[in-house]
Design a protein around this motif. Structure first.
Motif, PDB file in Angstrom:
ATOM      1  N   ILE B  38       0.871  -1.175   0.000  1.00  0.00           N
ATOM      2  CA  ILE B  38       0.000   0.000   0.000  1.00  0.00           C
ATOM      3  C   ILE B  38       0.907   1.223   0.000  1.00  0.00           C
ATOM      4  O   ILE B  38       1.990   1.187   0.613  1.00  0.00           O
ATOM      5  N   TRP B  48      -4.051   1.017  -2.414  1.00  0.00           N
ATOM      6  CA  TRP B  48      -3.641  -0.378  -2.374  1.00  0.00           C
ATOM      7  C   TRP B  48      -3.039  -0.717  -3.729  1.00  0.00           C
ATOM      8  O   TRP B  48      -3.625  -0.423  -4.769  1.00  0.00           O
ATOM      9  N   TYR B  51      -1.278  -7.607  -3.917  1.00  0.00           N
ATOM     10  CA  TYR B  51      -0.832  -8.556  -2.917  1.00  0.00           C
ATOM     11  C   TYR B  51      -0.334  -9.834  -3.567  1.00  0.00           C
ATOM     12  O   TYR B  51      -0.627 -10.131  -4.727  1.00  0.00           O
ATOM     13  N   TYR B  95       4.135   1.028   2.164  1.00  0.00           N
ATOM     14  CA  TYR B  95       3.929   0.142   3.306  1.00  0.00           C
ATOM     15  C   TYR B  95       3.683  -1.283   2.824  1.00  0.00           C
ATOM     16  O   TYR B  95       2.988  -1.486   1.820  1.00  0.00           O
ATOM     17  N   GLU B  99      -2.768  -9.020   5.140  1.00  0.00           N
ATOM     18  CA  GLU B  99      -4.203  -8.886   4.908  1.00  0.00           C
ATOM     19  C   GLU B  99      -4.903 -10.170   5.307  1.00  0.00           C
ATOM     20  O   GLU B  99      -4.591 -11.251   4.809  1.00  0.00           O
ATOM     21  N   GLY B 102     -11.444 -11.282   4.678  1.00  0.00           N
ATOM     22  CA  GLY B 102     -12.324 -10.131   4.882  1.00  0.00           C
ATOM     23  C   GLY B 102     -11.685  -8.842   4.423  1.00  0.00           C
ATOM     24  O   GLY B 102     -12.343  -7.808   4.340  1.00  0.00           O
ATOM     25  N   GLY B 103     -10.395  -8.901   4.125  1.00  0.00           N
ATOM     26  CA  GLY B 103      -9.732  -7.754   3.526  1.00  0.00           C
ATOM     27  C   GLY B 103      -9.220  -6.705   4.487  1.00  0.00           C
ATOM     28  O   GLY B 103      -8.963  -5.563   4.086  1.00  0.00           O
ATOM     29  N   VAL B 104      -9.056  -7.058   5.732  1.00  0.00           N
ATOM     30  CA  VAL B 104      -8.551  -6.106   6.713  1.00  0.00           C
ATOM     31  C   VAL B 104      -7.041  -6.272   6.857  1.00  0.00           C
ATOM     32  O   VAL B 104      -6.530  -7.376   6.887  1.00  0.00           O
ATOM     33  N   MET B 105      -6.346  -5.139   6.951  1.00  0.00           N
ATOM     34  CA  MET B 105      -4.890  -5.142   7.102  1.00  0.00           C
ATOM     35  C   MET B 105      -4.569  -5.006   8.597  1.00  0.00           C
ATOM     36  O   MET B 105      -4.724  -3.918   9.155  1.00  0.00           O
ATOM     37  N   ASP B 106      -4.150  -6.094   9.208  1.00  0.00           N
ATOM     38  CA  ASP B 106      -4.020  -6.051  10.665  1.00  0.00           C
ATOM     39  C   ASP B 106      -2.604  -5.760  11.146  1.00  0.00           C
ATOM     40  O   ASP B 106      -2.408  -5.496  12.328  1.00  0.00           O
ATOM     41  N   TRP B 108       1.160  -3.803   9.883  1.00  0.00           N
ATOM     42  CA  TRP B 108       1.787  -2.940   8.878  1.00  0.00           C
ATOM     43  C   TRP B 108       3.268  -2.742   9.216  1.00  0.00           C
ATOM     44  O   TRP B 108       3.640  -2.704  10.394  1.00  0.00           O
TER      45      TRP B 108
END
Lengths: 105, 118
Positions: B38, B48, B51, B95, B99, B102-106, B108
């Protein structure tokens, strides 16, 4: 692209309740997530799937919404909450909102 | 605890390629999830880029598809970004992130600032 619209800036006093909004150009169901970013730091996940609090994040933070309208609420606000807050959808690839800069007076 | 760290040149000349490495500790990138790049432009817009999955498949932002490549070295637990034919508009902080479904970036990395300039 799914466009996410956020208000650019807010200013509130410590102890108040603040709501930060994010509107999607099309329905994203509940595939919406919220991040906090402070200057010089990486984004930090606060809320995932619209309303689920990430582990370790204070319960002062909450999220709600579905479809096209979403809200991040901080109640009560603390001085350390000064940051830019981003929403991000994952319904249609991934896009981010433009960020809401929160100032604590 | 998972940690991600970006590394690479901070200055790239126009028309050249931008190459960055994301080194991951605390989790094996072949164990699961997707591994994203990202970027954040001056002025705060975030984009984004794409990936690589735990199995090695890739998915790219259509706006970058002709210029981007994401690869990995599983022996070093690293994944890489290559962006070709850069212009000054590619100046950004880059960055890497994990991921989740559900597509959440937890998680970084701290970010790598890259300037495109002659």
């Amino acid at each position: 692209d799914t466009v996410l619209t956020q208000s650019p800036a807010l200013a509130v006093s410590p102890g108040e309740r603040v709501t930060i909004s994010c509107r999607a150009s099309e329905s994203v169901s509940t595939l919406m997530h919220w991040y906090q970013q402070k200057p010089g730091q990486q984004p930090k996940l606060l809320i995932y799937l619209a309303s689920h609090l990430e582990s370790g994040v204070p319960a002062r933070f909450s999220g709600s919404g579905s479809g096209t309208d979403f809200t991040l609420t901080i109640d009560p606000v603390e001085a350390d909450d000064t940051a830019t807050y981003y929403c991000q959808q994952s319904w249609n690839d991934f896009t981010f909102g433009s960020g809401t800069k929160l100032e604590i007076k | 605890e998972i940690q991600l760290q970006e590394s690479g040149p901070g200055l790239v000349k126009p028309s050249q390629s931008l190459s960055l490495t994301c080194s991951v500790t605390g989790y094996t990138i072949t164990s699961g999830y997707d591994w994203s790049w990202i970027r954040k432009f001056p002025g705060n817009k975030m984009e984004w880029m794409g990936y690589i999955s735990y199995s090695g498949s890739t998915n790219y932002n259509p706006s970058l598809k002709s210029r981007i490549s994401i690869t990995r070295d599983t022996s070093k637990n690293q994944f890489f970004l290559q962006l070709n034919s850069v212009t000054t508009e590619d100046t950004a902080t880059y960055y890497c992130a994990r991921e989740l479904p559900g597509g959440v970036m937890d998680a970084w990395g701290q970010g790598a600032s890259v300037t495109v300039s002659s």
